[in-house]
Design an enzyme around this catalytic site. Sequence first.
Site, short mmCIF file in Angstrom:
data_model
loop_
_atom_site.label_atom_id
_atom_site.label_comp_id
_atom_site.label_asym_id
_atom_site.label_seq_id
_atom_site.Cartn_x
_atom_site.Cartn_y
_atom_site.Cartn_z
N HIS A 306 0.86 -1.20 0.00
CA HIS A 306 0.00 0.00 0.00
C HIS A 306 0.88 1.23 0.00
O HIS A 306 1.96 1.24 0.58
CB HIS A 306 -0.89 0.01 1.25
CG HIS A 306 -2.08 0.91 1.13
ND1 HIS A 306 -2.00 2.26 1.35
CD2 HIS A 306 -3.35 0.67 0.76
CE1 HIS A 306 -3.19 2.82 1.15
NE2 HIS A 306 -4.03 1.87 0.79
N ASP A 363 -7.98 -5.08 -0.20
CA ASP A 363 -8.41 -5.98 -1.29
C ASP A 363 -8.03 -7.44 -1.06
O ASP A 363 -8.47 -8.31 -1.81
CB ASP A 363 -7.80 -5.50 -2.61
CG ASP A 363 -8.40 -4.17 -3.04
OD1 ASP A 363 -7.65 -3.24 -3.37
OD2 ASP A 363 -9.65 -4.06 -3.01
C1 SDX Z 1 -6.19 0.08 -2.96
O1 SDX Z 1 -4.27 4.51 -2.01
C2 SDX Z 1 -5.28 3.96 -1.44
O2 SDX Z 1 -5.73 4.39 -0.38
C3 SDX Z 1 -5.86 2.76 -2.17
C4 SDX Z 1 -6.91 1.96 -1.43
C5 SDX Z 1 -8.18 2.74 -1.19
O3 SDX Z 1 -8.92 2.42 -0.23
O4 SDX Z 1 -8.49 3.62 -2.03
O5 SDX Z 1 -6.40 1.51 -0.19
C6 SDX Z 1 -7.33 0.72 -2.25
O6 SDX Z 1 -5.93 0.39 -4.09
C7 SDX Z 1 -5.33 -0.92 -2.23
C8 SDX Z 1 -4.12 -1.43 -3.08
C9 SDX Z 1 -4.62 -2.52 -4.01
N1 SDX Z 1 -3.54 -2.91 -4.97
C10 SDX Z 1 -2.91 -4.09 -4.85
O7 SDX Z 1 -3.10 -4.90 -3.96
C11 SDX Z 1 -1.93 -4.39 -6.00
C12 SDX Z 1 -0.59 -4.91 -5.41
N2 SDX Z 1 0.09 -3.85 -4.72
C13 SDX Z 1 0.95 -2.99 -5.48
O8 SDX Z 1 0.91 -2.95 -6.81
C14 SDX Z 1 1.50 -1.79 -4.71
O9 SDX Z 1 1.75 -2.20 -3.43
C15 SDX Z 1 0.64 -0.55 -4.68
C16 SDX Z 1 0.27 -0.11 -6.07
C17 SDX Z 1 -0.61 -0.79 -3.89
C18 SDX Z 1 1.45 0.57 -4.02
O10 SDX Z 1 2.49 0.86 -4.87
P1 SDX Z 1 3.64 1.93 -4.46
O11 SDX Z 1 3.27 2.67 -3.23
O12 SDX Z 1 3.96 2.73 -5.67
O13 SDX Z 1 4.83 0.99 -4.05
P2 SDX Z 1 5.77 0.27 -5.07
O14 SDX Z 1 4.96 -0.35 -6.18
O15 SDX Z 1 6.87 1.19 -5.43
O16 SDX Z 1 6.31 -0.94 -4.18
C19 SDX Z 1 7.40 -0.74 -3.31
C20 SDX Z 1 8.23 -2.04 -3.43
C21 SDX Z 1 8.64 -2.37 -4.86
O17 SDX Z 1 9.82 -3.18 -4.76
P3 SDX Z 1 11.26 -2.46 -5.09
O18 SDX Z 1 11.18 -1.88 -6.48
O19 SDX Z 1 11.43 -1.41 -4.02
O20 SDX Z 1 12.25 -3.58 -4.98
O21 SDX Z 1 7.41 -3.15 -3.02
C22 SDX Z 1 7.23 -4.05 -4.10
C23 SDX Z 1 7.54 -3.27 -5.36
O22 SDX Z 1 8.00 -4.16 -6.39
N3 SDX Z 1 5.80 -4.47 -4.07
C24 SDX Z 1 5.36 -5.70 -4.22
C25 SDX Z 1 3.97 -5.62 -4.02
N4 SDX Z 1 3.62 -4.36 -3.79
C26 SDX Z 1 4.76 -3.64 -3.83
N5 SDX Z 1 5.99 -6.87 -4.48
C27 SDX Z 1 5.22 -7.96 -4.55
N6 SDX Z 1 3.88 -7.98 -4.37
C28 SDX Z 1 3.23 -6.82 -4.11
N7 SDX Z 1 1.91 -6.83 -3.95
#
Ligand code: SDX
Length: 428
Positions: A306, A363
Amino acid sequence: MDPYARLEVDGKQYELPIVVGTEQERAIDITKLRGQSGLITLDPGYKNTGSCESAITFLNGEQGILRYRGYPIEELAEGSSYLEVAYLLIRGELPTRTQLDAWVEGVRYHTMVHEDLRQLYAAFPKAAHPMATCSAVVAALSTFYPEDLNPVDPAQVHASIERLLGKFPTITAYSYKHSIGQPFLYPSNRLSYVENFLRLMFGTPCEDYEPDPVVARALDMLLILHADHEQNCSTSTVRIAGSSRANLFASISAGISALWGPRHGGANQQVVEMLEAIDHEGLTGKQFVEQAKAHDDTSRLNGFGHRVYKNYDPRARIIKQAATDVLERLGVTSRLLEIAVDLERIALSDEYFIERKLYPNVDFYSGVIFKALGIPTPSFTAMFAMGRMAGWIAQWLEYHQEPGNAISRPRQIYTGPTERRFVPIDER
Ligand code: SDX
């Protein structure tokens, strides 16, 4: 604490005021930065940038706190109803009994859609995704109420609010009915908000349909948990669309589209499809978690991570418990819940997730409980939108009530070719 931040550029000093919120959050106010220094800030994805001051929702990602207008989400989920929470978010205070009765009556009066709007569905393929049909039909609502589109007329906005809250469950149910070729029922005003939705989804003209009170209560709580979440992707989209003075229906339609993405609200559908794939392929949780560490969106552990929560999402904790309770009361088991709990256990003890502070988000378990309640998987994100409807409206309203509100228009740093002469095609 010093009320100013100081910036020094090329030997020149600039003082930037520090804004402090009611929860002691602090921000550097850069509204005068470009005028004073010619500089802008750069923050792709707005990871460090606040777009507004807001009194609606407070969340603390480090401590896993979420409050709507100061009330903890745990207390609202336990003791309130979705329409009461919608009133709280939109009007700013919990309603009295008289206010709530009038609010519920006003929403219930608008659950039916125009007969011509029902015809719109016939144009969609049966397999049309509900987020596509819901976004299109909500935008189309603006064509049926041209007299109520002024975004700064309180009476017209109130009419639009009642129509959106009243009609969205009907619009969502009709998307599902269209996909299975069943007739559209008319709403029944003798039922509660969620009971009415359940009947529109699963009732038929052939027999009476009585919603299961356990299912209705669980769904109502899920709508509360999804109702608002400060400046997330889709809410920011609604605010930005509203800032052009687009009408409320158009702004909400834009928010529905933004929510659809698998990084955002679309994740609840992705999670269940991920859990079903794990089950179907006979993968162990350990094998999948290893795959999920690959640096691409295709194999992510959906439902984890998140932008703000670097701790357990409080909504996920409530939904996980609710899933267990509801399954028990319905007397059913869920292989998907077992897999999800196993994945969580493995991920939360894995260095990759620990160092990145990746926890289950809203989610991760919501799809499991939606499925247990009989909601079809393609409709999961529309359920998210149904809950978030109240928050989108509240945030859109708050923007319009902001004195001197400006159109949202970020700047950029240009990195393309510098000036060059046009070359006629015969000379290229
Ligand atoms: C919602 O913003 C809100 O409030 C949203 C929400 C709401 O109520 O409106 O809470 C609802 O959208 C919840 C999120 C649902 N999405 C997912 O579950 C999809 C999986 N999660 C990600 O794609 C990610 O965590 C995000 C999009 C939610 C957040 O992305 P960020 O903040 O841009 O963080 P990032 O993608 O840069 O991740 C940081 C690191 C990265 O690794 P590095 O490049 O630093 O090595 O964490 C890793 C990412 O690759 N990572 C994951 C991961 N989520 C982040 N690795 C594996 N699995 C995951 N799910």
